[in-house]
Design a protein around this motif. Structure first.
Motif, PDB file in Angstrom:
ATOM      1  N   LYS A   1      11.108  11.661  -3.404  1.00  0.00           N
ATOM      2  CA  LYS A   1      10.923  11.494  -4.840  1.00  0.00           C
ATOM      3  C   LYS A   1      11.900  12.327  -5.661  1.00  0.00           C
ATOM      4  O   LYS A   1      11.894  12.257  -6.875  1.00  0.00           O
ATOM      5  CB  LYS A   1       9.496  11.870  -5.242  1.00  0.00           C
ATOM      6  CG  LYS A   1       8.436  10.929  -4.697  1.00  0.00           C
ATOM      7  CD  LYS A   1       7.073  11.273  -5.256  1.00  0.00           C
ATOM      8  CE  LYS A   1       6.020  10.302  -4.749  1.00  0.00           C
ATOM      9  NZ  LYS A   1       4.685  10.613  -5.302  1.00  0.00           N
TER      10      LYS A   1
ATOM     11  N   SER B   1       2.656   1.582  -3.397  1.00  0.00           N
ATOM     12  CA  SER B   1       1.657   1.821  -4.430  1.00  0.00           C
ATOM     13  C   SER B   1       1.236   3.282  -4.452  1.00  0.00           C
ATOM     14  O   SER B   1       1.123   3.900  -5.509  1.00  0.00           O
ATOM     15  CB  SER B   1       0.438   0.921  -4.193  1.00  0.00           C
ATOM     16  OG  SER B   1      -0.567   1.177  -5.148  1.00  0.00           O
ATOM     17  N   ASN B   2       1.045   3.855  -3.266  1.00  0.00           N
ATOM     18  CA  ASN B   2       0.702   5.276  -3.178  1.00  0.00           C
ATOM     19  C   ASN B   2       1.900   6.168  -3.464  1.00  0.00           C
ATOM     20  O   ASN B   2       1.766   7.246  -4.037  1.00  0.00           O
ATOM     21  CB  ASN B   2       0.128   5.600  -1.793  1.00  0.00           C
ATOM     22  CG  ASN B   2      -1.189   4.907  -1.537  1.00  0.00           C
ATOM     23  OD1 ASN B   2      -1.963   4.672  -2.454  1.00  0.00           O
ATOM     24  ND2 ASN B   2      -1.448   4.560  -0.277  1.00  0.00           N
ATOM     25  N   HIS B   3       3.081   5.695  -3.047  1.00  0.00           N
ATOM     26  CA  HIS B   3       4.295   6.499  -3.178  1.00  0.00           C
ATOM     27  C   HIS B   3       4.636   6.771  -4.640  1.00  0.00           C
ATOM     28  O   HIS B   3       5.073   7.862  -5.002  1.00  0.00           O
ATOM     29  CB  HIS B   3       5.458   5.772  -2.498  1.00  0.00           C
ATOM     30  CG  HIS B   3       6.725   6.571  -2.456  1.00  0.00           C
ATOM     31  ND1 HIS B   3       6.872   7.687  -1.672  1.00  0.00           N
ATOM     32  CD2 HIS B   3       7.911   6.408  -3.097  1.00  0.00           C
ATOM     33  CE1 HIS B   3       8.082   8.182  -1.832  1.00  0.00           C
ATOM     34  NE2 HIS B   3       8.732   7.420  -2.703  1.00  0.00           N
ATOM     35  N   PHE B   4       4.425   5.778  -5.493  1.00  0.00           N
ATOM     36  CA  PHE B   4       4.813   5.910  -6.892  1.00  0.00           C
ATOM     37  C   PHE B   4       3.614   6.110  -7.825  1.00  0.00           C
ATOM     38  O   PHE B   4       3.731   5.951  -9.032  1.00  0.00           O
ATOM     39  CB  PHE B   4       5.600   4.676  -7.336  1.00  0.00           C
ATOM     40  CG  PHE B   4       6.932   4.542  -6.670  1.00  0.00           C
ATOM     41  CD1 PHE B   4       7.969   5.387  -6.997  1.00  0.00           C
ATOM     42  CD2 PHE B   4       7.139   3.578  -5.692  1.00  0.00           C
ATOM     43  CE1 PHE B   4       9.213   5.278  -6.384  1.00  0.00           C
ATOM     44  CE2 PHE B   4       8.367   3.450  -5.060  1.00  0.00           C
ATOM     45  CZ  PHE B   4       9.405   4.308  -5.413  1.00  0.00           C
ATOM     46  N   SER B   5       2.456   6.430  -7.269  1.00  0.00           N
ATOM     47  CA  SER B   5       1.282   6.670  -8.104  1.00  0.00           C
ATOM     48  C   SER B   5       1.206   8.143  -8.484  1.00  0.00           C
ATOM     49  O   SER B   5       1.792   9.008  -7.825  1.00  0.00           O
ATOM     50  CB  SER B   5       0.010   6.251  -7.361  1.00  0.00           C
ATOM     51  OG  SER B   5      -0.156   7.041  -6.190  1.00  0.00           O
ATOM     52  N   GLU B   6       0.486   8.427  -9.532  1.00  0.00           N
ATOM     53  CA  GLU B   6       0.305   9.800  -9.986  1.00  0.00           C
ATOM     54  C   GLU B   6      -1.024  10.341  -9.474  1.00  0.00           C
ATOM     55  O   GLU B   6      -1.973   9.593  -9.229  1.00  0.00           O
ATOM     56  CB  GLU B   6       0.352   9.859 -11.514  1.00  0.00           C
ATOM     57  CG  GLU B   6       1.716   9.483 -12.090  1.00  0.00           C
ATOM     58  CD  GLU B   6       1.725   9.570 -13.603  1.00  0.00           C
ATOM     59  OE1 GLU B   6       0.639   9.402 -14.204  1.00  0.00           O
ATOM     60  OE2 GLU B   6       2.812   9.788 -14.176  1.00  0.00           O
TER      61      GLU B   6
ATOM     62  N   SER C   1       0.826  -1.205   0.000  1.00  0.00           N
ATOM     63  CA  SER C   1       0.000   0.000   0.000  1.00  0.00           C
ATOM     64  C   SER C   1       0.863   1.260   0.000  1.00  0.00           C
ATOM     65  O   SER C   1       0.585   2.222  -0.725  1.00  0.00           O
ATOM     66  CB  SER C   1      -0.922  -0.009   1.227  1.00  0.00           C
ATOM     67  OG  SER C   1      -1.660   1.187   1.305  1.00  0.00           O
TER      68      SER C   1
ATOM     69  N   LYS D   1      -5.610  10.695 -13.247  1.00  0.00           N
ATOM     70  CA  LYS D   1      -5.861   9.450 -13.960  1.00  0.00           C
ATOM     71  C   LYS D   1      -5.593   9.599 -15.454  1.00  0.00           C
ATOM     72  O   LYS D   1      -5.239   8.644 -16.132  1.00  0.00           O
ATOM     73  CB  LYS D   1      -7.302   8.996 -13.737  1.00  0.00           C
ATOM     74  CG  LYS D   1      -7.616   8.618 -12.292  1.00  0.00           C
ATOM     75  CD  LYS D   1      -9.041   8.117 -12.152  1.00  0.00           C
ATOM     76  CE  LYS D   1      -9.337   7.716 -10.718  1.00  0.00           C
ATOM     77  NZ  LYS D   1     -10.739   7.229 -10.558  1.00  0.00           N
TER      78      LYS D   1
END
Length: 395
Positions: A383, A334-339, A331, A342
């Protein structure tokens, strides 16, 4: 340049290769695995070595090229067969290749053979294999360098009673006229083979750069400690000089604080690694007694415990069950590397050149102090694309 044998990978991606290569620039070639064994990989810096031709099979990977834009050479990554008949045919195939690639050879890897009985302990010897290997070395006209640092390069991982020197570099004399190489055997880690380093440069480059650990920022007292240290470090002089001195003082204070709060983790781990290395060296001379074996198991368990992930803390909750730990780790990343969006915005149509705009001069204007600090405040250190990015996080 790096050589790998027994990759056991059917295919290698750029991302996988970059994970074991410390430089930004790289080129690589690999030989895929057959079945569950084998696989070869060679990585190099294209600025240092320029490849012109290549040749490979299941047991070797040969590159012809130019080193440092001046030295024409042949580099061969070896993983010889274990069967004595196949090995003899393999030596002959390499000798035939040498007629097609006559430039000076540097051959390294796992030869799966020793040269004399002094290069093994507890291993069944085959005179025919040793004779074939020595005959290959003589006919190939290469030099077997002395191994420094240790006596053997392979150890039976199950009982530690079998040792042999089956990994090495073999060099044409032209290499030794051009470079002053030494061959070093390093400490074993997870593999039953120890890494071999062919090294010429013995210069001392000084201490390693200071490394800022993101984990420090999770400590409750970190921010106040940094603020207190920074405000109480007083220096006089030009702004650049003062900033350099304050950062240096903060670096020393953070190192001391980290040892007091977390302990000297790197040194403790290094001590364990050194103890294991000394036990390996002792085992090369004589069989380990029960007390040595007990110490070896304890050191390996301690190293494994330090590298293991037993629990994870999210907010005020501690998760210890493997399924929960995996879920929280997934989790987080997944959040860390999400944009945040959409769908990306797509611009269409004809656009005029910005040079004809009345506000073009603003694009070339110098940044103001307020703009610089606003950009720093907006940074996310985790990041940012540079090594010591976390400094921006607390600045």
């Amino acid at each position: 340049m790096a050589l790998f044998q027994e990759t056991k990978k059917s295919s290698l991606t750029n991302l996988m290769v970059k994970s074991v290569w410390p430089r930004d620039r790289l080129e690589f070639m690999n030989v895929d695995v057959e079945g569950l064994a084998g696989g070869l990989l060679r990585i190099w810096d294209p600025v240092i070595f320029e490849r012109t031709e290549c040749c490979c099979s299941r047991n070797f990977l040969l590159l012809l090229g130019k080193l440092f834009n001046s030295f024409d050479c042949v580099l061969v990554n070896i993983h010889a067969p274990n069967d004595i008949i196949r090995k003899r045919k393999f030596w002959e195939s390499l000798l035939n290749l040498k007629t097609y690639f006559p430039k000076p050879w540097c051959t390294g890897g796992d030869f799966n053979e020793i040269r004399n009985i002094g290069e093994s302990v507890g291993v069944s010897l085959r005179d025919r294999g040793m004779k074939d290997f020595n005959n290959f070395i003589n006919r190939c006209e290469v030099v077997d360098l002395l191994l420094l640092g240790r006596k053997y390069t392979w150890c039976n991982a199950f009982d530690g009673h079998k040792w042999s020197r089956i990994d090495r570099f073999l060099l044409s004399p032209e290499w030794l006229e051009k470079f002053k190489f030494n061959q070093w055997g390093l400490a074993r880690a997870s593999s039953d083979h120890c890494p071999i380093v062919l090294m010429e440069d013995t210069r001392d480059w000084g201490p390693k750069p200071f490394k800022f650990l993101n984990a420090w920022m999770l400590h409750l007292n970190f921010a106040s400690f940094v603020e207190h240290t920074w405000s109480h470090s007083q220096f006089s002089g030009p702004a650049g000089f003062t900033l350099q001195k304050k950062l240096f003082a903060l670096k020393l204070a953070l190192k001391k604080w980290s040892k007091e709060v977390y302990g000297d983790v790197s040194s403790k781990l290094q001590v364990i690694e050194n103890d294991l290395h000394q036990l390996n060296l002792k085992a090369e001379i004589r069989p380990l007694v029960e007390e040595d074996l007990k110490q070896q198991r304890e050191k390996k368990n301690e190293r494994q415990n330090r590298n293991s992930l037993n629990s994870i803390t999210v907010g005020d909750t501690i998760f210890e069950e493997p399924a929960q730990v995996k879920k929280e780790v997934w989790s987080f990343f997944s959040n860390h590397f999400s944009e945040a969006w959409k769908h990306r915005t797509v611009l269409v149509g004809d656009f005029k050149s910005v040079r004809f705009s009345d506000h073009f001069h603003l694009l070339e204007a110098e940044f103001s102090k307020e703009e610089v600090w606003a950009a720093i405040a907006d940074c996310n250190g985790n990041k940012a694309p540079w090594e010591q990015s976390s400094w921006a996080g607390w600045l």
